[in-house]
Design an enzyme around this catalytic site. Structure first.
Site, PDB file in Angstrom:
ATOM      1  N   LYS A 153       0.845  -1.003  -0.044  1.00  0.00           N
ATOM      2  CA  LYS A 153      -0.086  -0.008   0.130  1.00  0.00           C
ATOM      3  C   LYS A 153       0.757   1.129   0.028  1.00  0.00           C
ATOM      4  CE  LYS A 153      -4.373  -1.665   1.981  1.00  0.00           C
ATOM      5  NZ  LYS A 153      -3.962  -3.069   2.117  1.00  0.00           N
ATOM      6  N   ILE A 154       1.845   1.252   0.746  1.00  0.00           N
ATOM      7  CA  ILE A 154       2.749   2.367   0.851  1.00  0.00           C
ATOM      8  C   ILE A 154       3.438   2.727  -0.485  1.00  0.00           C
ATOM      9  CG2 ILE A 154       4.805   3.520   1.964  1.00  0.00           C
ATOM     10  CD1 ILE A 154       4.159   1.782   4.616  1.00  0.00           C
ATOM     11  N   THR A 232      12.574   3.450   4.437  1.00  0.00           N
ATOM     12  CA  THR A 232      11.497   3.944   5.440  1.00  0.00           C
ATOM     13  C   THR A 232      10.822   2.719   5.997  1.00  0.00           C
ATOM     14  OG1 THR A 232      10.013   4.474   3.725  1.00  0.00           O
ATOM     15  CG2 THR A 232      11.113   6.263   4.805  1.00  0.00           C
ATOM     16  N   ARG A 234      12.039  -1.178   7.535  1.00  0.00           N
ATOM     17  CA  ARG A 234      12.792  -1.799   8.677  1.00  0.00           C
ATOM     18  C   ARG A 234      14.344  -1.720   8.685  1.00  0.00           C
ATOM     19  NH1 ARG A 234       8.793  -0.886  10.677  1.00  0.00           N
ATOM     20  NH2 ARG A 234       7.293  -2.109  11.682  1.00  0.00           N
ATOM     21  N   ASP A 258      15.054   6.291   7.947  1.00  0.00           N
ATOM     22  CA  ASP A 258      14.160   6.533   9.021  1.00  0.00           C
ATOM     23  C   ASP A 258      14.332   5.537   9.767  1.00  0.00           C
ATOM     24  OD1 ASP A 258      12.130   8.072  10.205  1.00  0.00           O
ATOM     25  OD2 ASP A 258      10.827   6.593   9.698  1.00  0.00           O
ATOM     26  N   GLU A 263      18.039   0.186  16.074  1.00  0.00           N
ATOM     27  CA  GLU A 263      17.306   1.363  16.566  1.00  0.00           C
ATOM     28  C   GLU A 263      16.305   0.940  18.036  1.00  0.00           C
ATOM     29  OE1 GLU A 263      12.998   1.853  14.607  1.00  0.00           O
ATOM     30  OE2 GLU A 263      14.533   1.722  13.193  1.00  0.00           O
ATOM     31  N   HIS A 295      12.555   7.128  12.992  1.00  0.00           N
ATOM     32  CA  HIS A 295      11.434   6.247  12.878  1.00  0.00           C
ATOM     33  C   HIS A 295       9.974   7.121  12.740  1.00  0.00           C
ATOM     34  CE1 HIS A 295      10.070   1.649  12.512  1.00  0.00           C
ATOM     35  NE2 HIS A 295       9.284   2.382  12.070  1.00  0.00           N
ATOM     36  N   GLN A 296       9.894   8.115  12.036  1.00  0.00           N
ATOM     37  CA  GLN A 296       9.014   8.908  12.509  1.00  0.00           C
ATOM     38  C   GLN A 296       8.118   9.117  10.862  1.00  0.00           C
ATOM     39  OE1 GLN A 296      11.416  12.779  12.397  1.00  0.00           O
ATOM     40  NE2 GLN A 296       9.806  13.809  11.476  1.00  0.00           N
ATOM     41  N   ALA A 297       8.309   8.178  10.053  1.00  0.00           N
ATOM     42  CA  ALA A 297       7.572   8.661   8.721  1.00  0.00           C
ATOM     43  C   ALA A 297       6.155   8.229   8.901  1.00  0.00           C
ATOM     44  CB  ALA A 297       8.168   7.332   7.693  1.00  0.00           C
TER      45      ALA A 297
END
Length: 343
Positions: A153-154, A232, A234, A258, A263, A295-297
């Protein structure tokens, strides 16, 4: 229904508290992340809700099952932090498959534009009254070839954006959507061909045994010189040591990240007053051609609202004994578990 939310921040608590005025569940928010050491906190609850840095290991799953936990509700699309073999026939696992593909697709293009046109550098320069353009040279996106690994989807929203820039899009996916490719005018190719032709390689696939370190020294060697890497998805899709080597040799012109493979030790927390002990992350941050975000996307109002609604709806489905629409389907054997194609 008693629900334990792990790894929560003030914005999580605010949005779930507001939504819970409709559902009326007994919710407890924990700042702690779920792992082998903190699983004891889940005792006495019916459902646990976790995020990307929580770890539902085999030990955690067994403990949750012993506590009578019926459902693990992931507040994200990714599921690599759950041991599905341990969960089989014990606990249901649901996720949020499409909280906002637009949020992540838009953030991905913003990272590419920022890195390419050095917008972050220009911003810092002008604040110091430095109006020089030296070192800020970028390239036109128009006509460039962008290779996407994964077309969920992304990625499909991202393809629409890339079409608006006049980019040529290549894609690789184990389950190609040929009808959508025809509609949007992009081509599915082999992974090797994608590496050979792409000016920008962007990662949009889940983290599995097959995709772990899909970007490594061997795959990088197949890429164009001065390729840009964007992740963006993993962190462990990229072997960071190999990425650093390629940045040093200038094989890779820049990386927009991202996510980071280690992390969970740092992202979402403030280390500004004590620093980090991760030498690899520290080295990455020093590169002028590396853009790192935490990791803010996904982090938009719309996405948080969709995450909360979908999570609470899944719990309501459990309460009502209905089908869990967003349950993650998988099959397991002695060699491990294989996730079924997700919608």
């Amino acid at each position: 229904m008693k629900i334990a939310f792990f790894d929560t921040k003030p914005y999580d608590r605010e949005i779930f508290d507001e939504l819970n005025e409709i559902y009326h569940y007994d919710i407890t928010f924990f700042e702690e992340r779920l792992n082998d050491k903190t699983v004891k906190l889940a005792e006495g609850f019916d459902v646990v809700s976790i995020f990307v840095q929580d770890q539902a290991s085999a030990y955690v799953i067994d403990q949750l099952y012993n506590y009578g936990i019926q459902l693990i509700a992931l507040r994200c699309a990714g599921y690599n932090n759950v041991d599905f073999k341990a969960a089989k026939d014990k606990i249901h696992v649901v996720h949020v498959p499409a909280y906002s593909p637009h949020a992540i697709a838009e953030f991905t293009i913003s990272m590419i534009l920022t890195l390419n046109r050095k917008i972050h550098k220009a911003y810092n320069r002008t604040r110091d009254l430095n109006f020089s353009l030296n070192g800020l040279l970028g390239f036109d996106m128009y006509g460039k070839t962008v290779g996407l690994i994964g077309t969920g989807k992304i990625a499909k929203v991202f393809i629409q954006i890339l079409n608006g820039f006049g980019c040529k899009v290549l894609a690789y996916d184990l389950y190609p959507d040929k009808a959508y490719a025809k509609e949007m005018g992009y081509d599915y190719v082999s992974l090797d061909e994608l590496f050979r032709q792409s000016d920008i390689v962007s990662l949009h696939c889940p983290l599995t045994k097959d995709t772990e370190y899909i970007i490594n020294k061997d795959s990088i060697a197949k890429m164009k010189d001065s390729v840009m890497i964007v992740n963006t998805g993993r962190g462990k899709l990229i072997n960071t040591v190999d990425l650093i080597d390629a940045l040093k040799s200038k094989k890779i012109s820049g990386a927009a990240l991202d996510v980071y493979e280690e992390e969970d030790k740092y992202f979402y927390e403030d280390f500004s007053d004590k620093g980090v002990k991760d030498d690899v992350l520290s080295r990455l941050i020093t590169f002028p051609n590396v853009l790192i975000t935490s990791h803010q996307a996904y982090f938009t109002k719309e996405a948080l609202g969709n995450i909360a609604t979908t999570t609470m709806d899944s719990i309501q489905q459990l309460t009502d004994g209905k089908e869990l629409v967003n349950e993650i389907g998988y099959v397991c054997d002695e060699n491990g578990c294989v996730i079924k194609r997700l919608s």
